[in-house]
Write a protein that holds these residues in place. Structure first.
Motif, PDB file in Angstrom:
ATOM      1  N   THR A   1      37.924  43.821  -9.843  1.00 50.08           N
ATOM      2  CA  THR A   1      37.978  43.640 -11.202  1.00 50.08           C
ATOM      3  C   THR A   1      38.579  42.393 -11.759  1.00 50.08           C
ATOM      4  O   THR A   1      39.137  41.561 -12.558  1.00 50.08           O
ATOM      5  CB  THR A   1      38.739  44.257 -12.655  1.00 50.08           C
ATOM      6  N   THR A   2      39.635  42.388 -10.815  1.00 46.84           N
ATOM      7  CA  THR A   2      40.353  41.043 -10.326  1.00 46.84           C
ATOM      8  C   THR A   2      40.800  40.398  -9.440  1.00 46.84           C
ATOM      9  O   THR A   2      40.526  41.702  -8.205  1.00 46.84           O
ATOM     10  CB  THR A   2      42.522  41.503 -11.113  1.00 46.84           C
TER      11      THR A   2
ATOM     12  N   PRO B   1      36.158  38.602  -9.889  1.00 47.09           N
ATOM     13  CA  PRO B   1      36.950  38.703 -10.282  1.00 47.09           C
ATOM     14  C   PRO B   1      37.468  38.008 -11.160  1.00 47.09           C
ATOM     15  O   PRO B   1      37.817  36.940 -10.301  1.00 47.09           O
ATOM     16  CB  PRO B   1      37.797  39.669  -8.982  1.00 47.09           C
ATOM     17  N   GLY B   2      37.771  38.038 -12.318  1.00 49.50           N
ATOM     18  CA  GLY B   2      39.193  36.477 -12.578  1.00 49.50           C
ATOM     19  C   GLY B   2      37.993  35.969 -13.700  1.00 49.50           C
ATOM     20  O   GLY B   2      39.012  34.908 -14.417  1.00 49.50           O
TER      21      GLY B   2
END
Length: 419
Positions: free
Chosen positions: A162-163, A290-291
């Motif tokens: 997710t990052t 992600p991001g």
């Protein structure tokens, strides 16, 4: 796919009751680069719908994911005075062709079909030139998707990221398990697809707009942009050595068959999973890059209508515009292609969870000012600016000794030279 084929047939028959048979059959010649599996099925549906109305379909397909070859052919045809009925054009390209006087207005059809009501303002404006409709939208693609093979992730013991930190942690585990972490094709538009997703992830939607739409020098020449190039260089280390020249759908196939764990690509990749009989949430995962959660990089599939002389062909062209915007085609086209309908009044019940999330995210991002046009996919700026950015990004991606700080300065200089 049998379900979609039956749906396409049912839709084609239902359309006949809505559109009268052409009193004078004409020919529609459509230039496009929808040539991969899911794309070809979507085009075939449009062909069938036009034939059901009594018109002749002349397919003018020019392969190439970013449409560069198609644009070269189109220029030759248009300059010689023999343009096609319609051509697949993107944002600024629509404006350029309209400025040169090649496009015909669709205002009568748009008014009758209430396009201003059924299209989000951002999409409607893209289809207009000086307030006149000159193009019709078929669907909206999301660029900032990450496609994942969950079996490969399970084998590697990797976590869905997710990052960006989690993204690289997953890449390390995939690499250790002998799986190609990131499936990629070494073509300039594919390189820049990753690049612009990183710009969105690291710099945010406001800066994304300043970089690609406004080409603001201060935003481009910033520490954040240096970080983008550093991250791009890091991604290069997780791509297999045979990536050069690989088509995007072959990179997608690597994720489908488990040779690779992830691919950063627009949602047309989903059509390849569908064509392979794969189920979202089970055989593959669609994850927002992600991001970039809350943001939406978009690409609009659209057909611009060229001025014609033959009256029968003009009638066929008008029927083509009506067919593309009608609910039945919007549904089946986007089901096949992996995108979402351009209209805001389509029932999404038949769409999968990836498409439903995409529609929800687009509406939210559009409302909050976080939906941005893709540079890699010809939506954000002119072909000259795009070409300048392509050159810098691809040269950087292919040079193991490239310096991120220097690349940032090269980006500024190249954009200046292209303006």
């Amino acid at each position: 796919m049998k379900v979609l084929n039956r749906l396409a047939l049912a839709i084609s028959l239902s359309c006949l009751s809505q559109v009268p048979l052409a009193a004078q059959a004409g020919e529609v010649e459509v230039l496009h680069w929808w040539t991969s599996g899911g794309e070809a099925r979507a085009v075939d549906t449009l062909k069938q719908l036009m034939q059901k109305q009594g018109h002749t379909w002349k397919d003018f397909a020019v392969a190439g994911g970013a449409g560069e070859a198609a644009m070269t052919v189109l220029k030759t045809r248009a300059v010689s005075g023999n343009p096609p009925s319609a051509a697949q054009l993107k944002g600024p390209d629509i404006q350029e062709w309209a400025d040169m006087g090649f496009l015909t207005d669709l205002n009568g059809i748009a008014e009758a079909g209430k396009w201003n009501d059924i299209l989000p303002e951002r999409i409607a404006d893209t289809m207009k030139h000086d307030g006149d409709y000159v193009a019709v939208p078929a669907g909206v693609h999301r660029i900032n998707w990450l496609w994942i093979n969950p079996e490969a992730f399970q084998k590697a013991g990797a976590k869905v990221p997710t990052t960006l930190d989690e993204f690289f942690a997953a890449a390390d585990k995939l690499k250790a398990a002998g799986i190609v972490p990131i499936a990629h094709g070494g073509q300039n538009w594919q390189d820049t697809t990753i690049f612009e997703s990183l710009v969105m992830a690291i710099m945010g939607p406001e800066a994304f707009d300043k970089v690609f739409v406004e080409t603001d020098e201060n935003t481009i020449r910033s520490d954040k942009m240096v970080e983008v190039f550093k991250t791009l260089k890091r991604i290069r280390g997780y791509v297999d050595p045979d990536f050069a020249g690989r088509d995007w759908n072959l990179a997608t196939a690597m994720v489908i068959n488990g040779k690779a764990g992830m691919q950063i690509m627009g949602d047309w990749a989903k059509a390849e999973f569908t064509a392979a009989g794969k189920t979202p949430g089970k055989d593959y995962l669609c994850v927002v890059m992600p991001g970039t959660q809350g943001s939406f990089i978009y690409n609009i599939d659209s057909l611009a209508m060229f001025k014609l002389k033959d009256e029968a062909n003009k009638k066929a062209q008008n029927d083509l515009a009506r067919t593309v915007i009608d609910k039945p085609f919007q549904e089946v086209f986007n089901l096949n292609k992996g995108s979402i309908p351009a209209r805001n009044d389509i029932d999404m019940a038949k769409f999968d969870d990836c498409a439903k999330q995409s529609m929800q995210d687009f509406q939210a991002a559009n409302k909050e000012g976080k939906a941005e046009p893709s540079l890699a996919h010809s939506m954000a700026n002119t072909s000259y600016i795009q070409g300048a950015i392509f050159d810098v990004v691809t040269n950087f991606f292919n040079d193991p000794n490239a310096d991120p700080k220097k690349a940032t300065e090269q980006l500024v200089a190249s954009i200046k030279a292209a303006q």
